[in-house]
Scaffold this motif. Structure first.
Motif, PDB file in Angstrom:
ATOM      1  N   GLY A  11       0.807  -1.214   0.000  1.00 58.20           N
ATOM      2  CA  GLY A  11       0.000   0.000   0.000  1.00 58.20           C
ATOM      3  C   GLY A  11       0.833   1.252   0.000  1.00 58.20           C
ATOM      4  N   THR A  12       0.234   2.343  -0.452  1.00 58.48           N
ATOM      5  CA  THR A  12       0.969   3.593  -0.576  1.00 58.48           C
ATOM      6  C   THR A  12       1.313   4.212   0.771  1.00 58.48           C
ATOM      7  N   GLN A  13       0.718   3.736   1.828  1.00 57.93           N
ATOM      8  CA  GLN A  13       1.008   4.286   3.147  1.00 57.93           C
ATOM      9  C   GLN A  13       2.056   3.455   3.889  1.00 57.93           C
ATOM     10  N   ALA A  14       2.900   2.754   3.139  1.00 56.26           N
ATOM     11  CA  ALA A  14       3.935   1.922   3.763  1.00 56.26           C
ATOM     12  C   ALA A  14       4.697   2.773   4.766  1.00 56.26           C
ATOM     13  N   LYS A  15       4.918   2.208   5.943  1.00 54.19           N
ATOM     14  CA  LYS A  15       5.511   2.982   7.030  1.00 54.19           C
ATOM     15  C   LYS A  15       7.026   2.970   7.030  1.00 54.19           C
ATOM     16  N   ARG A  28      11.962   6.815  11.488  1.00 47.19           N
ATOM     17  CA  ARG A  28      11.303   5.955  10.529  1.00 47.19           C
ATOM     18  C   ARG A  28      11.966   6.191   9.169  1.00 47.19           C
ATOM     19  N   VAL A  29      12.534   5.138   8.598  1.00 44.71           N
ATOM     20  CA  VAL A  29      13.178   5.227   7.288  1.00 44.71           C
ATOM     21  C   VAL A  29      12.100   4.960   6.248  1.00 44.71           C
ATOM     22  N   LYS A  30      11.748   6.013   5.513  1.00 42.25           N
ATOM     23  CA  LYS A  30      10.666   5.929   4.541  1.00 42.25           C
ATOM     24  C   LYS A  30      11.101   5.149   3.296  1.00 42.25           C
ATOM     25  N   PRO A  31      10.157   4.445   2.681  1.00 39.97           N
ATOM     26  CA  PRO A  31      10.479   3.771   1.418  1.00 39.97           C
ATOM     27  C   PRO A  31      10.922   4.785   0.373  1.00 39.97           C
ATOM     28  N   LEU A  32      11.811   4.366  -0.477  1.00 39.42           N
ATOM     29  CA  LEU A  32      12.297   5.224  -1.556  1.00 39.42           C
ATOM     30  C   LEU A  32      11.276   5.163  -2.682  1.00 39.42           C
ATOM     31  N   ASN A  33      10.418   6.178  -2.740  1.00 38.62           N
ATOM     32  CA  ASN A  33       9.384   6.215  -3.761  1.00 38.62           C
ATOM     33  C   ASN A  33       9.707   7.285  -4.799  1.00 38.62           C
ATOM     34  N   LEU A  34       8.845   7.426  -5.781  1.00 44.54           N
ATOM     35  CA  LEU A  34       9.103   8.398  -6.845  1.00 44.54           C
ATOM     36  C   LEU A  34       9.212   9.826  -6.323  1.00 44.54           C
TER      37      LEU A  34
END
Length: 149
Positions: A11-15, A28-34
């Protein structure tokens, strides 16, 4: 062949992943998204423009040509995430600091502190998040790679 990222899968709200520093602070290390990749590209572009502007006197009459050259590079995608210039930047201390700021949503002072004092542990967590953020090809489990060291 369908390309998916872990972020898309859960999901787009990955923590992301929690990183606990030795000083007890958690991040919190955020996912590397666009969006984060785009912010890193903007950092690279602004860095290139600032370098030209800082050396304005050195360029003299060719200053406008230098600005135009950087602008052309930006339009051509020279600073695109994953490209050679991006890879070199990610291997530099300023690039590591910039990516750390983005992925942990922290300021530059905290990013420098973490890189200086907890580089190994931080790298492990960031590499894992990056690996999980990159597209995977269904069926073969391969994922994209981004060098962060």
């Amino acid at each position: 062949m369908t390309m998916r990222t872990v972020s898309e899968t859960i999901g787009t709200q990955a923590k992301g992943i929690i990183f606990t520093a030795k000083d007890g602070n958690t991040h919190r290390v955020k996912p590397l998204n666009l969006a984060l990749m785009g912010q890193f590209e903007k950092w690279l572009e602004s860095r290139a423009l600032k370098a030209v502007i800082q050396h304005k006197d050195t360029f003299g009459a060719s200053f406008q040509e230098a600005i135009s050259a950087v602008s052309s590079d930006i339009i051509a995608g020279r600073y695109a995430f994953g490209g050679p210039d991006c890879q070199r930047a990610l291997q530099s201390v300023p690039g590591m600091i910039a990516l750390t700021c983005l992925m942990l949503d922290i300021d530059e002072i905290r990013a420098k502190y973490l890189i200086q004092n907890e580089a190994e542990a931080l790298k492990i967590v960031m590499d894992q998040v990056i690996l999980e953020s990159m597209p995977r090809t269904e069926g073969n489990g391969e994922s994209g790679k981004v060098e962060t060291t």
